[in-house]
Scaffold this motif. Structure first.
Motif, mmCIF file in Angstrom:
data_model
loop_
_atom_site.group_PDB
_atom_site.id
_atom_site.type_symbol
_atom_site.label_atom_id
_atom_site.label_comp_id
_atom_site.label_asym_id
_atom_site.label_seq_id
_atom_site.Cartn_x
_atom_site.Cartn_y
_atom_site.Cartn_z
ATOM 1 N N THR A 283 -80.512 -3.274 88.318
ATOM 2 C CA THR A 283 -80.945 -4.649 88.053
ATOM 3 C C THR A 283 -80.299 -5.651 89.001
ATOM 4 N N LEU A 284 -79.305 -5.201 89.742
ATOM 5 C CA LEU A 284 -78.518 -6.049 90.642
ATOM 6 C C LEU A 284 -77.927 -7.246 89.913
ATOM 7 N N THR A 285 -77.491 -7.000 88.674
ATOM 8 C CA THR A 285 -76.822 -8.037 87.898
ATOM 9 C C THR A 285 -75.414 -7.574 87.542
ATOM 10 N N GLU B 275 -61.565 -13.602 89.191
ATOM 11 C CA GLU B 275 -61.558 -13.622 90.658
ATOM 12 C C GLU B 275 -61.271 -12.228 91.228
ATOM 13 N N GLN B 276 -60.299 -11.531 90.656
ATOM 14 C CA GLN B 276 -59.996 -10.165 91.107
ATOM 15 C C GLN B 276 -61.190 -9.239 90.895
ATOM 16 N N ALA B 277 -61.819 -9.358 89.746
ATOM 17 C CA ALA B 277 -62.949 -8.481 89.419
ATOM 18 C C ALA B 277 -64.117 -8.720 90.379
ATOM 19 N N VAL B 278 -64.444 -9.979 90.621
ATOM 20 C CA VAL B 278 -65.560 -10.301 91.515
ATOM 21 C C VAL B 278 -65.232 -9.846 92.939
ATOM 22 N N ARG B 279 -64.002 -10.050 93.391
ATOM 23 C CA ARG B 279 -63.602 -9.614 94.730
ATOM 24 C C ARG B 279 -63.758 -8.088 94.861
ATOM 25 N N SER B 280 -63.345 -7.339 93.849
ATOM 26 C CA SER B 280 -63.485 -5.877 93.875
ATOM 27 C C SER B 280 -64.952 -5.470 93.924
ATOM 28 N N LEU B 281 -65.804 -6.171 93.164
ATOM 29 C CA LEU B 281 -67.240 -5.875 93.198
ATOM 30 C C LEU B 281 -67.806 -6.124 94.588
ATOM 31 N N ARG B 282 -67.471 -7.246 95.187
ATOM 32 C CA ARG B 282 -67.998 -7.567 96.524
ATOM 33 C C ARG B 282 -67.530 -6.549 97.566
ATOM 34 N N GLN B 283 -66.298 -6.066 97.438
ATOM 35 C CA GLN B 283 -65.799 -5.038 98.357
ATOM 36 C C GLN B 283 -66.561 -3.725 98.164
ATOM 37 N N LEU B 284 -66.838 -3.373 96.918
ATOM 38 C CA LEU B 284 -67.622 -2.170 96.622
ATOM 39 C C LEU B 284 -69.020 -2.301 97.211
ATOM 40 N N GLU B 285 -69.666 -3.433 97.001
ATOM 41 C CA GLU B 285 -71.011 -3.661 97.543
ATOM 42 C C GLU B 285 -71.020 -3.509 99.059
ATOM 43 N N GLN B 286 -70.048 -4.112 99.703
ATOM 44 C CA GLN B 286 -69.976 -4.046 101.165
ATOM 45 C C GLN B 286 -69.728 -2.611 101.633
ATOM 46 N N HIS B 287 -68.814 -1.929 100.989
ATOM 47 C CA HIS B 287 -68.483 -0.548 101.360
ATOM 48 C C HIS B 287 -69.683 0.375 101.228
ATOM 49 N N GLN B 288 -70.461 0.193 100.169
ATOM 50 C CA GLN B 288 -71.607 1.058 99.890
ATOM 51 C C GLN B 288 -72.904 0.533 100.508
ATOM 52 N N ALA B 289 -72.839 -0.621 101.168
ATOM 53 C CA ALA B 289 -74.025 -1.265 101.758
ATOM 54 C C ALA B 289 -75.074 -1.555 100.675
ATOM 55 N N TRP B 290 -74.603 -2.013 99.516
ATOM 56 C CA TRP B 290 -75.483 -2.414 98.421
ATOM 57 C C TRP B 290 -75.764 -3.907 98.537
ATOM 58 N N THR C 150 -73.575 2.253 88.105
ATOM 59 C CA THR C 150 -73.013 1.091 87.439
ATOM 60 C C THR C 150 -71.528 1.083 87.785
ATOM 61 N N ALA C 151 -70.954 -0.107 87.777
ATOM 62 C CA ALA C 151 -69.523 -0.244 88.027
ATOM 63 C C ALA C 151 -68.925 -1.075 86.911
ATOM 64 N N GLY C 152 -67.805 -0.637 86.402
ATOM 65 C CA GLY C 152 -67.034 -1.400 85.434
ATOM 66 C C GLY C 152 -65.705 -1.737 86.084
ATOM 67 N N ALA D 95 -75.951 -7.701 97.132
ATOM 68 C CA ALA D 95 -75.046 -8.388 96.210
ATOM 69 C C ALA D 95 -75.661 -8.479 94.815
ATOM 70 N N HIS D 96 -74.845 -8.237 93.812
ATOM 71 C CA HIS D 96 -75.269 -8.395 92.426
ATOM 72 C C HIS D 96 -75.213 -9.873 92.055
ATOM 73 N N GLU D 97 -76.170 -10.312 91.262
ATOM 74 C CA GLU D 97 -76.156 -11.681 90.761
ATOM 75 C C GLU D 97 -75.193 -11.746 89.586
ATOM 76 N N LEU D 98 -74.251 -12.654 89.669
ATOM 77 C CA LEU D 98 -73.273 -12.817 88.605
ATOM 78 C C LEU D 98 -73.894 -13.640 87.487
ATOM 79 N N ILE D 99 -74.150 -13.003 86.347
ATOM 80 C CA ILE D 99 -74.806 -13.652 85.219
ATOM 81 C C ILE D 99 -73.832 -14.581 84.490
ATOM 82 N N SER D 100 -72.611 -14.126 84.274
ATOM 83 C CA SER D 100 -71.595 -14.964 83.645
ATOM 84 C C SER D 100 -70.720 -15.532 84.745
#
Length: 128
Positions: free
Chosen positions: A85-87, A47-62, A38-40, A64-69
């Motif tokens: 859950t990829l959310t 925008e900063q939070a989502v950008r950081s998540l996308r960079q983490l996903e790309q770095h780890q080859a995960w 999990t990532a917090g 993409a998580h579906e953004l619920i909110s």
């Protein structure tokens, strides 16, 4: 600075390139001991939070998580992403520091979990 030093911080420190390279290597070694994550992400904007998540996903080859909110929230946010859950959910949260927290988990509650960070919001950004 070592990965364990981050746990006592409220906000992510500024890292020099050499420090970041060492921490990335140490984090990758530690993450190999866990099954899922999990990532917090604590950020001043959605925008900063989502950008950081996308960079983490790309770095780890995960995947993409579906953004619920939606990212239209106005103010400081906390983003919680679950690799199983990829959310990912965003919420307004005042009074937090800034940075990325990553928690490693096992298959069930009998396996210990651990959290690393806070890492800088751009920690997983591609380097030129």
């Amino acid at each position: 600075m070592r990965l364990t030093d981050f746990s006592r911080l409220r906000t992510a420190p500024v890292l020099h390139a050499m420090e970041k390279a060492l921490i990335v290597t140490e984090l990758q070694q530690q993450m190999m001991l866990y099954r899922w994550f999990t990532a917090g992400i604590m950020a001043l904007t959605a925008e900063q939070a989502v950008r950081s998540l996308r960079q983490l996903e790309q770095h780890q080859a995960w995947p993409a998580h579906e953004l619920i909110s939606g990212p239209e929230l106005d103010g400081p946010v906390y983003l919680k992403a679950n690799q199983q859950t990829l959310t990912a959910r965003l919420r307004i949260e005042h009074g937090l520091g800034e940075g990325i927290l990553i928690s490693g988990h096992g298959n069930d509650n009998t396996e210990p979990s651990t959290t690393w960070g806070p890492l800088p919001l751009d920690f997983f950004a591609s380097t030129p």
